[in-house]
Design a protein around this motif. Sequence first.
Motif, mmCIF file in Angstrom:
data_model
loop_
_atom_site.group_PDB
_atom_site.id
_atom_site.type_symbol
_atom_site.label_atom_id
_atom_site.label_comp_id
_atom_site.label_asym_id
_atom_site.label_seq_id
_atom_site.Cartn_x
_atom_site.Cartn_y
_atom_site.Cartn_z
ATOM 1 N N LEU A 200 0.850 -1.184 -0.075
ATOM 2 C CA LEU A 200 -0.046 -0.038 -0.022
ATOM 3 C C LEU A 200 0.845 1.174 -0.063
ATOM 4 N N ASP A 201 1.957 1.355 0.794
ATOM 5 C CA ASP A 201 2.829 2.468 1.023
ATOM 6 C C ASP A 201 3.540 2.571 -0.494
ATOM 7 N N MET A 202 3.917 1.518 -1.103
ATOM 8 C CA MET A 202 4.578 1.536 -2.349
ATOM 9 C C MET A 202 3.651 2.265 -3.462
ATOM 10 N N ARG A 203 2.330 1.920 -3.311
ATOM 11 C CA ARG A 203 1.180 2.109 -4.407
ATOM 12 C C ARG A 203 1.107 3.736 -4.226
ATOM 13 N N ILE A 204 1.243 4.100 -2.984
ATOM 14 C CA ILE A 204 1.035 5.682 -2.721
ATOM 15 C C ILE A 204 2.257 6.558 -3.121
ATOM 16 N N ALA A 205 3.434 5.882 -2.751
ATOM 17 C CA ALA A 205 4.735 6.586 -3.140
ATOM 18 C C ALA A 205 4.900 6.599 -4.506
ATOM 19 N N ALA A 206 4.434 5.540 -5.457
ATOM 20 C CA ALA A 206 4.411 5.674 -7.042
ATOM 21 C C ALA A 206 3.377 6.680 -7.577
ATOM 22 N N MET A 207 2.451 6.875 -6.797
ATOM 23 C CA MET A 207 1.478 7.878 -7.135
ATOM 24 C C MET A 207 1.927 9.438 -6.958
ATOM 25 N N ILE A 208 2.599 9.447 -5.854
ATOM 26 C CA ILE A 208 3.284 10.779 -5.697
ATOM 27 C C ILE A 208 4.345 11.089 -6.583
ATOM 28 N N MET A 209 5.266 9.963 -7.000
ATOM 29 C CA MET A 209 6.366 10.258 -7.764
ATOM 30 C C MET A 209 5.841 10.632 -9.333
ATOM 31 N N GLU A 210 4.613 10.028 -9.665
ATOM 32 C CA GLU A 210 3.962 10.118 -11.189
ATOM 33 C C GLU A 210 3.782 11.677 -11.103
ATOM 34 N N LEU A 211 3.084 12.309 -10.165
ATOM 35 C CA LEU A 211 2.575 13.477 -10.222
ATOM 36 C C LEU A 211 3.659 14.437 -10.216
ATOM 37 N N ILE A 212 4.884 13.910 -9.300
ATOM 38 C CA ILE A 212 6.188 14.977 -9.548
ATOM 39 C C ILE A 212 6.499 14.920 -11.011
ATOM 40 N N ALA A 213 6.533 13.878 -11.653
ATOM 41 C CA ALA A 213 6.880 13.979 -13.135
ATOM 42 C C ALA A 213 5.974 14.984 -13.757
ATOM 43 N N ASP A 214 4.844 14.887 -13.609
ATOM 44 C CA ASP A 214 3.702 15.738 -14.256
ATOM 45 C C ASP A 214 4.154 17.125 -14.082
ATOM 46 N N ASN A 215 4.652 17.491 -12.693
ATOM 47 C CA ASN A 215 4.873 18.710 -12.419
ATOM 48 C C ASN A 215 6.260 19.339 -13.050
#
Length: 294
Positions: A200-215
Amino acid sequence: MRDLGRRSLISIGSSYAVTLPKDWVRRVEGGKVRIVEGSSGELIILPAKEPTSKVSIDLRGIEEGLWEIIAAYLDGYDEIEVRKERIKREDLETLRKALSKLIGMEILEEGSSRILLRCLMNHSSAKPMELLLRMKSIISGMISDLRDAIAEGDRELMSIVAERDDEVDKIYFALVRSIRRAMRSPEIMGMLGADPINLLDMRIAAMIMELIADNIVELAQSDCYCIDLLREISDLFDRGVRSFELKDFREALEVRERVNEIIRDMPAEKSLLPLINILFRIEDLCDLVSPRFL
């Protein structure tokens, strides 16, 4: 999960036996079972026959159908059958373009009204933490190259940086698929040495990192030229991911404190919003290791 009651161990020579409920065994095809070791050392008894991993999709509209295919991929299906009364050339071209975003998914059979897709990615090549670190490596490179592009005024490099977000998306989709499959299978979870909380933590971390890439893409397409700040953000991002990987409470705390200092000192300018969002998301990564107190 249904409790089937406590069972006693029976000693037979150098081994132990355990009895199973008759009604459960009757429901198991052939009465055969598999015994796998879970991530915490527990033994899990499963039916010998694994559940089917196939799905069929009617391709009414190509755009809607593509989202169904992506959803089936993320849900962990190994085979996806796509049907349509008549599959046109443009349908096939659009489908091939979509498949380029799904790691391991290939066209196995192709006909005028039916296409069979199969995912060739196995569990050993799709470990969630390894995929997460691949995302981190690409994003770190995006920040570094964006810094160079701004310093040199290289618009072409800025464009290349923005395009690299597609590669982040591909790995993100593969990671989500891997996590969902593991969450549904004690056997896969045991093979990965993971537990539901880690996943679950890795799923959340991946979502955060994908948003960073968008930024970062937003920055590459803007007129924000904060080279020195990008250099420090790159370091904070790397440290934030490392603190998550190693569960390093102290480093997560240090990164978060520095992020807060930078945000407090930044002027309220609209052009800086993507940078501020990246900093907030680095802070979110650290929260997975060292939660903030209210």
